[in-house]
Design a protein around this motif. Structure first.
Motif, short mmCIF file in Angstrom:
data_model
loop_
_atom_site.label_atom_id
_atom_site.label_comp_id
_atom_site.label_asym_id
_atom_site.label_seq_id
_atom_site.Cartn_x
_atom_site.Cartn_y
_atom_site.Cartn_z
N ALA A 103 0.87 -1.39 -0.04
CA ALA A 103 -0.02 -0.07 -0.08
C ALA A 103 0.86 1.25 -0.05
N LEU A 104 0.97 1.97 -1.00
CA LEU A 104 1.78 2.99 -1.23
C LEU A 104 1.18 4.24 -0.81
N ASN A 105 1.44 4.80 0.57
CA ASN A 105 0.51 5.70 1.07
C ASN A 105 1.18 7.06 0.82
N MET A 106 0.26 7.95 1.31
CA MET A 106 0.48 9.47 0.88
C MET A 106 1.02 9.85 -0.49
N MET A 107 0.58 9.16 -1.70
CA MET A 107 0.68 9.37 -2.90
C MET A 107 0.32 10.85 -3.08
N ASP A 108 -0.74 11.28 -2.43
CA ASP A 108 -1.17 12.71 -2.82
C ASP A 108 -0.36 13.57 -2.53
N GLU A 109 0.52 13.52 -1.56
CA GLU A 109 1.80 14.44 -1.43
C GLU A 109 2.67 14.36 -2.18
N VAL A 110 3.15 13.21 -2.66
CA VAL A 110 4.13 13.07 -3.73
C VAL A 110 3.70 13.89 -4.86
N ARG A 111 2.26 13.76 -5.32
CA ARG A 111 2.07 14.19 -6.73
C ARG A 111 1.76 15.71 -6.41
N SER A 112 1.50 16.29 -5.43
CA SER A 112 1.16 17.67 -5.08
C SER A 112 2.44 18.63 -5.24
N VAL B 174 9.96 9.28 -9.63
CA VAL B 174 10.55 10.83 -9.97
C VAL B 174 10.17 11.57 -8.66
N LYS B 175 11.34 11.72 -8.13
CA LYS B 175 11.49 12.74 -6.60
C LYS B 175 10.67 13.77 -6.67
N PRO B 176 9.99 14.10 -5.83
CA PRO B 176 9.16 15.23 -5.69
C PRO B 176 10.05 16.58 -5.09
N HIS B 177 9.57 17.80 -5.14
CA HIS B 177 10.52 18.84 -4.62
C HIS B 177 10.21 18.87 -3.33
N GLU B 178 10.87 19.66 -2.40
CA GLU B 178 10.68 19.58 -0.99
C GLU B 178 9.15 19.81 -0.78
N SER B 179 8.69 19.22 0.07
CA SER B 179 7.40 19.41 0.32
C SER B 179 6.87 20.70 1.20
N THR B 180 5.94 21.04 1.08
CA THR B 180 5.26 22.33 2.07
C THR B 180 5.75 21.77 3.37
N GLY B 181 5.26 20.54 3.77
CA GLY B 181 5.25 20.07 5.07
C GLY B 181 6.77 19.92 5.55
#
Length: 784
Positions: free
Chosen positions: A231-240, A387-394
């Motif tokens: 279960a690949l969790n927090m995919m919404d954060e990765v995409r955002s 594809v690594k995301p940018h630094e998240s807002t969190g």
């Protein structure tokens, strides 16, 4: 290529380096390797804790903290890193689509055509790293349909629940772990549960925002050869944040279904359940377990694993241990697996020869070679599929917040302010108003009930039972429910937000001075809510010494059950100053606990605290659902206690107060059974300014549950006030005694269950003695 070779402890803050060698030995070294601190790994020194220790670094894409003493064991070379190398050629996914249920494709060995019979309960084990969203996923899968117990033979909590809408299922939530090496009880419990209980399927939750570190556990779970879904969790954060994961490629390379989800938003849960039911029903095991690169450095490891597999095949089958898992663990040096296989001396010698040859070819020791093989695969896998995301807002906000919350000069003052604010809001603002309102409603109900009983002409005995025992006793306790709820609410928010981990980070050096680890701060802070789960939380500590010492400290962390006693006394003697007084009481308890710990460190608990290695997660907005479920559970427990333990205790106290030894109903409570018993003990409390038998009776009742102090005093005092039976100085000493004396019977029972009669007796007697001495000193100082 590099300027100089040094240790991680001497790496300047803000500088990067490459790990050359991980020193030390035993479980700590294995744990560091499993956390990604392997030769060749890139590390960056982020910051030191306010007191100069521990150190925070980044490795494998996440923040890790470890003590300076442990960082000195890690040799690094500071160097300029090149850009990421091109990934090696991996098997591509021909479809480009996420495979559907039962689609074996060209990478499946075979599809089980015969499903398990109808009616067979599909059992699942939920495993994942800490802070990966495991609890949230478990709640989404099971809702409120869950129960809590313990794993057989060990004292680690387990939660079981039925998947909503699927009655013939059972999910067991395993403890949060980073690997299944035998470093902590949780790691041992996880693998023993999977090996012995043989669930029909595994749910491996992976934090997609921290995928490199999470996939190590995934690879180890795959080796257990149980039907499994990732279960690949927090995919919404990765995409955002501009990232993505090529799910079908990742799925093909791992050989198990991968389902993108967001547990917090309930996204992808239905698809996850469909895949879970399918792989369990058709018993589709992982398609791949060999993650070695045969043509590069991993070739030596590959040959060693297969040689050991060939040697131990029959032993592994007899012991019921998956062959690949057993072989890799033997090479790592896992003595628990070795003992289960019951190898003879000849087989052990051959394995040692294989390992020595592998170490010679690979240039790494056995444990580092296995860890390197896994992280090498992960590195190439993520390069090809992520594809690594940018630094998240969190993460950005966490870095900014930590300037204040873990700053050198601000961390501890801010912590004091936070705790003081919690107490102020609980006692002086929100909680006080809600408690008064609820008490008013209970008073109205009591008056109406009393009038109805008189009108019905019931006997005086029954009338006394209802009014004195139920309304004055249990009712008074129930009126403090809002205060208890608020305390649990605030503590839950602190834990869910990630702040608790920071407290452990900056308190480690201070706690180490009294012989404890920063990890001990979490059970101690939980102790502010309830001592029972606090004692249970010490199970996460890998050292028996640290566990015992932490348990002996927990009673000094004033539990929420005592809040109503403080409120009862401060409202009578110190109106309007309850918040300040209670804050002072809490810090007084901590101060006394520190002094006791220093004494124990040099007597009963000599030795060093366990290593401090932990992850600092991003700050997150607490999940309303998770916090709500936790508060509801605590509220339900409190209400259950109020109408069981406290109710029974109140009835017993009422009976002993209403009758004499001849079982005659008495008008004067001073000649009752309880009065005559308490009067024998009362002289012991006279030096504390407590000379009334009713106060002593309340303290005795508090041994069962601290709420009983208020219930008993309310019943015994009747229409009188506590002001009439004790002086303000005596009240101050009484507050200190209640703060420190022996915890409730539930906590005592939990300590007995964890450590046996000897340690339990020590806690009971020692705590009572400390409470009496502290209260005596307070009374003496205030009367000078």
């Amino acid at each position: 290529m590099y300027e100089k070779q040094e240790t991680l402890a001497s790496l300047p803050i803000g500088h990067q380096a490459r790990v050359v060698h991980v020193g030390g030995d035993g479980a700590l070294r294995q744990h560091l390797l499993d956390m990604g601190m392997i030769p060749g790994a890139r590390v960056k020194a982020i910051k030191l804790a306010p007191m100069g220790d521990p150190l925070e670094v980044t490795v494998q894409g996440y923040e890790l903290t470890l003590r300076i003493a442990d960082a000195k064991l890690i040799e690094v070379e500071e160097c300029a890193f090149k850009e990421e190398t091109q990934p090696r050629k991996l098997i591509d996914d021909p479809s480009g689509l996420h495979p559907g249920l039962g689609e074996e494709g060209k990478y499946h060995d075979k599809l089980h055509e015969t499903p398990l019979p109808d009616g067979v309960t599909l059992t699942f084990a939920l495993a994942g790293n800490q802070n990966s969203g495991k609890t949230t996923l478990f709640n989404q899968l099971t809702g409120a349909n869950q129960h809590v117990g313990n794993f057989p033979g060990v004292t680690v909590d387990r939660k079981d629940g039925v998947i909503r809408g699927h009655r013939d299922t059972l999910v067991t939530d395993l403890p949060g772990i980073y690997s299944i090496s035998p470093y902590t009880n949780e790691e041992i419990v996880t693998r023993e549960f999977i090996l012995n209980e043989k669930p029909k399927g595994l749910i491996n939750i992976v934090d997609a925002t921290n995928i490199e570190r999470n996939l190590l556990l995934t690879m180890q779970l795959i080796e257990l050869d149980v039907p499994m879904v990732v279960a690949l969790n927090m995919m919404d954060e990765v995409r955002s944040n501009g990232g993505t994961v090529l799910i079908n490629r990742l799925e093909n390379q791992l050989g198990v279904p991968v389902v993108p989800i967001s547990a917090a938003k309930n996204e992808g849960i239905d698809e996850l359940v469909d895949h879970l039911l399918h792989v369990a029903k058709y018993q589709e095991n992982p398609r791949r377990q060999d993650f070695c690169d045969e043509n590069e450095d991993g070739g030596a490891v590959h040959r060693a694993i297969h040689a050991v597999m060939h040697l131990i095949g029959d032993k592994a089958a007899k012991a019921g241990i998956p062959l690949r898992f057993a072989a890799s663990k033997l090479i790592e040096g896992d003595h628990l697996v070795e003992a289960k296989l019951q190898l003879d001396d000849g087989e052990k010698d051959i394995i040692e020869h294989i390992v020595r040859q592998m170490e010679k070819e690979r240039g790494l020791d056995r444990a580092a070679a296995i860890a390197d093989m896994r992280f090498d695969f992960i590195r190439h896998l993520t390069a090809d599929t992520v594809v690594k995301p940018h630094e998240s807002t969190g993460h950005y906000r966490s870095r900014q917040a930590d300037r204040l919350l873990t700053g050198k000069y601000t961390a501890i003052p801010f912590f004091v302010i936070v705790m003081a604010a919690v107490f102020y809001l609980t006692f002086n603002v929100i909680g006080a108003a809600m408690q008064e309102g609820l008490q008013a409603l209970i008073d109205i109900a009591a008056e109406s009930s009393g009038a109805a009983l008189e009108a019905a002409g019931v006997s005086p005995v029954l009338h006394s039972l209802v009014q004195d025992a139920i309304f004055d006793g249990v009712g008074t306790v129930v009126s403090f429910l809002p205060i208890v709820i608020l305390m649990f609410l605030f503590l839950s928010i602190m834990e869910d937000s990630g702040y608790m981990a920071r407290v452990a980070f900056f308190m480690d050096k201070l706690l180490r001075k009294i012989g404890l680890s920063g990890r001990s701060i979490v059970p101690m802070l939980i102790g502010f809510g309830c001592s029972v789960p606090a004692v249970m939380a010490t199970r996460t500590l890998p050292s028996s010494r640290d566990r015992k010492m932490t348990v002996f400290m927990i009673p000094f962390m004033s539990c929420s059950a005592k809040i109503m006693v403080y409120g009862f006394i401060t409202a009578a003697f110190f109106p309007g100053r309850g918040g300040a007084i209670v804050t002072g009481l809490y810090f007084l308890a901590i101060l006394i606990g520190v002094l006791v710990a220093l004494l124990m460190k040099h007597t009963v608990f000599q030795g060093e605290a366990v290593p401090f290695v932990m992850e600092l997660p991003n700050y997150r907005l607490p999940s309303l659902k998770s916090v709500g479920l936790l508060v509801w559970q605590k509220t339900k427990d409190f209400i259950s206690k109020a109408f069981t333990i406290i109710f029974v205790a109140t009835i017993i106290i009422w009976f002993l107060r209403s009758f004499d030894f001849g079982l005659n109903l008495v008008d004067d409570a001073s000649v009752s059974i309880i009065a005559q018993i308490a009067q024998v003990i009362t002289p012991v409390f006279a030096p504390l300014g407590v000379t009334d038998w009713r106060i002593v009776t309340g303290l005795i009742a508090g041994l069962m549950a601290k709420e009983n102090v208020v219930a008993t005093l309310s019943m015994l005092l009747g229409g009188a006030s506590i002001i009439d039976v004790v002086s303000p100085v005596g009240a101050a000493a009484l507050l200190v005694f209640v703060l420190l004396y022996t915890p409730c019977i539930a906590t005592v029972s939990m300590i007995y269950r964890e450590f046996g009669i000897r340690d339990t007796a020590f806690v009971v007697v020692f705590q009572m003695l400390v409470a009496w001495i502290a209260a005596f000193v307070v009374h003496l100082l205030l009367t000078i």
